[in-house]
Design an enzyme around this catalytic site. Structure first.
Site, PDB file in Angstrom:
ATOM      1  N   ASN A 288      38.151  39.751  46.159  1.00  0.00           N
ATOM      2  CA  ASN A 288      38.091  39.261  47.543  1.00  0.00           C
ATOM      3  C   ASN A 288      37.013  39.977  48.354  1.00  0.00           C
ATOM      4  OD1 ASN A 288      40.133  37.406  47.146  1.00  0.00           O
ATOM      5  ND2 ASN A 288      41.744  38.792  47.859  1.00  0.00           N
TER       6      ASN A 288
ATOM      7  N   HIS B 219      49.036  39.339  43.035  1.00  0.00           N
ATOM      8  CA  HIS B 219      48.463  40.161  44.109  1.00  0.00           C
ATOM      9  C   HIS B 219      48.894  39.708  45.506  1.00  0.00           C
ATOM     10  CE1 HIS B 219      45.523  41.483  41.017  1.00  0.00           C
ATOM     11  NE2 HIS B 219      45.365  40.209  40.758  1.00  0.00           N
TER      12      HIS B 219
HETATM   13  O1  RIB Z   1      41.511  40.320  43.151  1.00  0.00           O
HETATM   14  C1  RIB Z   1      42.645  39.533  43.396  1.00  0.00           C
HETATM   15  C2  RIB Z   1      42.402  38.543  44.479  1.00  0.00           C
HETATM   16  O2  RIB Z   1      41.346  37.675  44.098  1.00  0.00           O
HETATM   17  C3  RIB Z   1      43.597  37.619  44.758  1.00  0.00           C
HETATM   18  O3  RIB Z   1      43.629  37.277  46.109  1.00  0.00           O
HETATM   19  C4  RIB Z   1      43.300  36.398  43.927  1.00  0.00           C
HETATM   20  O4  RIB Z   1      43.891  35.211  44.472  1.00  0.00           O
HETATM   21  C5  RIB Z   1      41.809  36.333  44.046  1.00  0.00           C
HETATM   22  O5  RIB Z   1      41.516  35.694  45.284  1.00  0.00           O
HETATM   23 CA    CA Z   2      43.677  34.952  46.753  1.00  0.00          CA
END
Ligand code: RIB
Ligand code: CA
Length: 314
Positions: free
Chosen positions: A167, A243
């Site tokens: 992200n 996550h």
């Molecule tokens: O690294 C994990 C994140 O990246 C989570 O939010 C998953 O959905 C991806 O967006």
């Molecule tokens: Ca995500």
């Protein structure tokens, strides 16, 4: 009194579980969701979000589509096969009743926060492009955001690169704007989510709930487990992090994660570590603490919360 939340999502399999937890928890009032480019193109994230709300019987939940690409840099495709963990479209029936609302997601965030009583926790669980755009377009919303609970960041290890979590990595300029915005921030990092895994046995328990949310969470998590075992094995085979759902559970019960209040910034200009959340645990930078950075999580509590909440129906 339920806590008000807005989720900013790049739906994705774990975003989908997060949306269901937020929508079904008696402790939360989900005001709406905005979608952002991330796990897949934003129009797929929007369709997936609508499919989730149709599936759990809450098609009226406001969904607004946001940014199609990162703030400042070319769209980066992930090296690791996100398709094995997410896919472009969720394994749910196409959305029929739920509809995306008119107006851009960034503008809806601005309008909603300006009109609010300052009581809506913002929960971004995808790249931070929408949030950074909203802050830059209308800084007055900052005073109305009581807390930002981000799924993102990593200290010990990245997932998109050795240094960076997805992200943050996909839009590091946006992440840097948000972590330095001055509002209370909790980061639910890979250091935490990788210590709160959901197993195949847990998926069987979710499916045995006999609810739409339990079935969907089992289906998505089984896909995640297959993808993680094949491409990014955890310390325990047959289990995977979910996550984004942990970030929502941390809003419901902050004790589910262990955080350190430290200075954190985001690398945006380095050959090997773009997108790294640079954590100053020993306060060497002389900067003030700005982020409650999660370094651990309570796995049994996480699984219990998923079973309790996803056993509910709308
Ligand atoms: O690294 C994990 C994140 O990246 C989570 O939010 C998953 O959905 C991806 O967006
Ligand atoms: Ca995500």
């Amino acid at each position: 009194m339920p806590s008000k939340v807005i989720l900013d999502v790049d739906t994705g399999t774990d975003d989908a579980v997060a949306l269901m937890v937020a929508a079904l928890s008696p402790d939360l009032e989900l005001i709406g969701a905005t979608t952002v480019n991330g796990n897949t193109a934003v129009h797929n994230c929007t369709e997936n979000t609508l499919r989730v709300f149709d599936w759990i019987g809450l098609p009226g939940t406001p969904v607004h589509q946001g940014m199609t690409r990162p703030l400042a840099r070319e769209q980066m495709t992930q090296r690791n096969p996100a398709g094995r963990i997410h896919g472009d479209l969720l394994d749910l029936p196409p959305a029929t009743t739920a509809r995306v609302q008119p107006g851009h997601g960034v503008d809806w965030l601005i309008d909603t926060y300006l009109a609010s009583d300052g009581d809506i926790t913002l929960v971004p669980v995808g790249p931070l492009t929408n949030i950074a755009m909203a802050i830059q377009k209308e800084p007055r919303i900052l005073a109305k955001i009581p807390e930002i609970v981000i799924m993102g960041g990593a200290h010990d290890h990245g997932n998109s690169t050795p240094s960076a979590e997805f992200n943050i990595w996909l839009d590091p300029e946006a992440a840097r704007i948000v972590v330095n915005c001055g509002r209370p921030i909790r980061m639910v990092t890979l250091d935490a989510t990788h210590r709160a895994l959901v197993s195949l046995d847990d998926c069987r328990a979710l499916r045995s709930l006999g609810t739409p949310a339990g079935e969907a969470a089992a289906r998505f998590t089984e896909k995640r487990i297959e993808g993680y075992d094949a491409t990014q094995p955890m310390h325990r085979a047959g289990a995977a992090p979910v996550h984004d759902a942990l970030a929502v559970c941390a809003v419901i019960d902050p004790s589910i994660i262990t955080t350190h209040f430290i200075p954190v910034d985001v690398e945006t200009d380095a050959e090997l570590s773009v997108g790294r959340t640079v954590c100053d645990f020993r306060f060497r930078s002389g900067m003030p603490a700005n982020v409650h950075f999660a370094m651990d999580a309570d796995e049994p509590k996480f699984v219990r919360m998923l079973l309790e909440i996803l056993g509910r129906t709308a």
